[in-house]
Design a protein around this motif. Structure first.
Motif, PDB file in Angstrom:
ATOM      1  N   UNK A   7       0.344  -0.624  -0.199  1.00 26.90           N
ATOM      2  CA  UNK A   7       0.451  -0.317  -0.235  1.00 26.90           C
ATOM      3  C   UNK A   7       0.546   1.511  -0.226  1.00 26.90           C
ATOM      4  N   UNK A   8       0.760   1.727  -1.084  1.00 25.92           N
ATOM      5  CA  UNK A   8       1.342   3.088  -1.404  1.00 25.92           C
ATOM      6  C   UNK A   8       0.445   3.926  -0.456  1.00 25.92           C
ATOM      7  N   UNK A   9       1.524   5.601   0.143  1.00 20.13           N
ATOM      8  CA  UNK A   9       1.052   6.988  -0.375  1.00 20.13           C
ATOM      9  C   UNK A   9       1.665   7.975  -1.234  1.00 20.13           C
ATOM     10  N   UNK A  10       2.772   7.458  -1.992  1.00 18.96           N
ATOM     11  CA  UNK A  10       3.694   8.319  -2.373  1.00 18.96           C
ATOM     12  C   UNK A  10       2.321   8.167  -4.653  1.00 18.96           C
ATOM     13  N   UNK A  11       2.703   8.739  -5.656  1.00 19.26           N
ATOM     14  CA  UNK A  11       2.843   8.767  -6.455  1.00 19.26           C
ATOM     15  C   UNK A  11       3.832   7.460  -6.782  1.00 19.26           C
ATOM     16  N   UNK A  12       3.512   7.021  -8.173  1.00 20.55           N
ATOM     17  CA  UNK A  12       4.600   5.725  -8.908  1.00 20.55           C
ATOM     18  C   UNK A  12       6.145   6.839  -8.965  1.00 20.55           C
ATOM     19  N   UNK A  13       7.071   6.649  -8.658  1.00 22.39           N
ATOM     20  CA  UNK A  13       7.857   7.191  -9.326  1.00 22.39           C
ATOM     21  C   UNK A  13       8.237   6.917 -10.659  1.00 22.39           C
ATOM     22  N   UNK A  14       8.897   8.254 -11.188  1.00 23.73           N
ATOM     23  CA  UNK A  14       9.658   8.243 -12.051  1.00 23.73           C
ATOM     24  C   UNK A  14      10.654   8.482 -13.080  1.00 23.73           C
ATOM     25  N   UNK A  15      11.739   9.101 -13.960  1.00 21.05           N
ATOM     26  CA  UNK A  15      12.323   9.108 -13.902  1.00 21.05           C
ATOM     27  C   UNK A  15      12.364  10.824 -14.511  1.00 21.05           C
ATOM     28  N   UNK A  16      12.989  12.146 -14.540  1.00 21.73           N
ATOM     29  CA  UNK A  16      12.703  13.401 -15.157  1.00 21.73           C
ATOM     30  C   UNK A  16      12.004  13.416 -15.950  1.00 21.73           C
ATOM     31  N   UNK A  17      11.653  13.417 -16.666  1.00 23.67           N
ATOM     32  CA  UNK A  17      11.191  13.900 -18.946  1.00 23.67           C
ATOM     33  C   UNK A  17      12.448  15.011 -18.596  1.00 23.67           C
ATOM     34  N   UNK A  18      13.243  14.626 -20.447  1.00 23.82           N
ATOM     35  CA  UNK A  18      14.283  15.114 -20.051  1.00 23.82           C
ATOM     36  C   UNK A  18      13.589  16.303 -21.367  1.00 23.82           C
ATOM     37  N   UNK A  19      12.410  15.863 -21.599  1.00 22.27           N
ATOM     38  CA  UNK A  19      12.065  16.672 -22.787  1.00 22.27           C
ATOM     39  C   UNK A  19      11.405  17.472 -22.410  1.00 22.27           C
ATOM     40  N   UNK A  20      11.494  17.689 -20.316  1.00 25.44           N
ATOM     41  CA  UNK A  20      10.359  19.005 -20.292  1.00 25.44           C
ATOM     42  C   UNK A  20      11.508  18.911 -19.100  1.00 25.44           C
ATOM     43  N   UNK A  21      12.592  18.822 -18.540  1.00 21.04           N
ATOM     44  CA  UNK A  21      13.897  19.246 -18.017  1.00 21.04           C
ATOM     45  C   UNK A  21      15.358  18.696 -18.290  1.00 21.04           C
ATOM     46  N   UNK A  22      15.662  19.613 -18.844  1.00 21.86           N
ATOM     47  CA  UNK A  22      16.968  19.161 -19.471  1.00 21.86           C
ATOM     48  C   UNK A  22      17.702  18.640 -18.745  1.00 21.86           C
ATOM     49  N   UNK A  23      18.819  17.775 -19.111  1.00 22.32           N
ATOM     50  CA  UNK A  23      19.586  17.083 -18.728  1.00 22.32           C
ATOM     51  C   UNK A  23      20.535  17.934 -17.698  1.00 22.32           C
ATOM     52  N   UNK A  24      21.289  17.958 -17.791  1.00 20.25           N
ATOM     53  CA  UNK A  24      21.780  19.385 -16.549  1.00 20.25           C
ATOM     54  C   UNK A  24      21.798  19.971 -15.407  1.00 20.25           C
ATOM     55  N   UNK A  25      20.351  19.934 -15.553  1.00 18.72           N
ATOM     56  CA  UNK A  25      19.752  20.134 -14.431  1.00 18.72           C
ATOM     57  C   UNK A  25      18.950  19.068 -13.470  1.00 18.72           C
ATOM     58  N   UNK A  26      18.287  20.181 -12.655  1.00 22.73           N
ATOM     59  CA  UNK A  26      17.980  18.793 -11.214  1.00 22.73           C
ATOM     60  C   UNK A  26      18.544  18.532 -10.330  1.00 22.73           C
ATOM     61  N   UNK A  27      18.311  18.267  -8.896  1.00 26.31           N
ATOM     62  CA  UNK A  27      19.698  17.483  -8.341  1.00 26.31           C
ATOM     63  C   UNK A  27      19.520  15.609  -8.538  1.00 26.31           C
ATOM     64  N   UNK A  28      21.342  15.778  -8.778  1.00 22.05           N
ATOM     65  CA  UNK A  28      22.020  14.465  -9.083  1.00 22.05           C
ATOM     66  C   UNK A  28      20.907  13.316  -8.339  1.00 22.05           C
ATOM     67  N   UNK A  29      20.777  12.042  -9.284  1.00 22.15           N
ATOM     68  CA  UNK A  29      20.341  11.716  -8.243  1.00 22.15           C
ATOM     69  C   UNK A  29      20.312  10.022  -8.885  1.00 22.15           C
ATOM     70  N   UNK A  30      19.988   8.756  -8.666  1.00 17.50           N
ATOM     71  CA  UNK A  30      20.510   7.524  -9.933  1.00 17.50           C
ATOM     72  C   UNK A  30      19.097   7.708 -11.301  1.00 17.50           C
ATOM     73  N   UNK A  31      19.118   7.779 -12.290  1.00 16.63           N
ATOM     74  CA  UNK A  31      18.146   7.782 -12.993  1.00 16.63           C
ATOM     75  C   UNK A  31      17.319   8.773 -13.074  1.00 16.63           C
ATOM     76  N   UNK A  32      17.925   9.722 -12.140  1.00 16.90           N
ATOM     77  CA  UNK A  32      17.103  11.376 -12.539  1.00 16.90           C
ATOM     78  C   UNK A  32      15.464  10.449 -11.602  1.00 16.90           C
ATOM     79  N   UNK A  33      15.888   9.450 -11.139  1.00 11.21           N
ATOM     80  CA  UNK A  33      14.665   8.976 -10.097  1.00 11.21           C
ATOM     81  C   UNK A  33      14.326   9.813  -8.708  1.00 11.21           C
ATOM     82  N   UNK A  34      13.256  10.070  -7.970  1.00 12.83           N
ATOM     83  CA  UNK A  34      12.534  10.418  -7.304  1.00 12.83           C
ATOM     84  C   UNK A  34      13.716   9.954  -5.891  1.00 12.83           C
TER      85      UNK A  34
END
Length: 247
Positions: A7-34
């Motif tokens: 039973x999950x409380x959080x939405x289904x995790x997914x990588x940041x979409x590189x077509x919406x968030x360019x790869x050089x940006x964002x906090x560094x995580x494995x595969x841009x996952x939350x």
């Protein structure tokens, strides 16, 4: 592992979409996952273990998790060969790093085993990024506590079956020797792929010869790819398995 049985409380995790968030940006995580550190929210936890106190020559593997996070921004979610998006099929996230003791290999092993317990209790699979190869041992110990003796596939240039180095029983060259001695690896369920290079002498293979009846230590040297894969899938596909590729 039963898919989506929690039973999950959080939405289904997914990588940041590189077509919406360019790869050089964002906090560094494995595969841009939350970053999610609750085992109950995940099917698969990507864990960093920034430790290289088991190395005997070149240090630096402690920075492995950080560098893998940076390089993994290039990964795209759809595999056209397997025709699968693993991020859609499973709840996967960056679990963060296990705390280690850079001055003690024994304490680091204890910490890794301890940090693995919540993941094991939640039936959450762990994909660990090191770190040097000595970390294979505490990971095997923690996983073995839940599943018993494991099947192991090791991709490596060295067999890591040495007994000791400068009198020390724990190093990046000894983890699978200790694992066999501790009964952590199931008989005839240890496949080493890619072994190559020089050794110190012919007696370096004595332990392999003694254990040859119980384990296959030279599959990657003496057999071709197809035979190796066939032997692997036939012998251990139905068992709890740990895949290892290390430094």
């Amino acid at each position: 592992m039963k898919e989506h049985s929690k039973k999950h409380k959080l939405p289904h995790p997914a990588p940041l979409n590189a077509l919406e968030h360019a790869r050089p940006g964002g906090i560094s995580t494995f595969m841009r996952l939350p970053h999610i550190n609750d085992p109950e929210e995940l099917d698969i936890a990507l864990v960093g273990i920034p430790y290289d106190g088991g190395t005997t020559y070149r240090a630096g593997a402690r920075f492995g998790p950080r560098q893998v996070r940076d390089q993994s921004v290039l990964i795209r979610p759809w595999n056209p060969v397997l025709r699968i998006n693993p991020f859609a099929n499973y709840r996967i996230a960056d679990f963060g790093d296990f705390p280690v003791n850079p001055l003690s290999i024994e304490d680091t092993f204890r910490r890794v085993e301890e940090q693995m317990q919540p993941l094991m209790a939640a039936d959450t699979r762990c994909a660990a990024v090191g770190g040097d190869h000595s970390l294979s041992l505490p990971l095997l110990r923690a996983t073995g506590k839940k599943y018993g003796p494991l099947a192991v596939i090791q991709f490596d240039a060295h067999n890591d079956l040495w007994d000791e180095y400068f009198g020390c029983k724990l190093s990046h060259g000894t983890p699978f020797r200790r694992a066999i001695e501790e009964g952590l690896i199931r008989e005839r369920s240890f496949l080493q792929v890619g072994l190559r290079g020089q050794v110190y002498g012919e007696d370096d293979f004595d332990f392999c010869a003694e254990a040859q009846g119980k384990h296959d230590h030279r599959g990657g040297v003496s057999r071709g790819r197809d035979q190796c894969v066939s032997r692997t899938t036939a012998g251990i596909s139905r068992q709890a398995c740990l895949y290892n590729s290390g430094y």
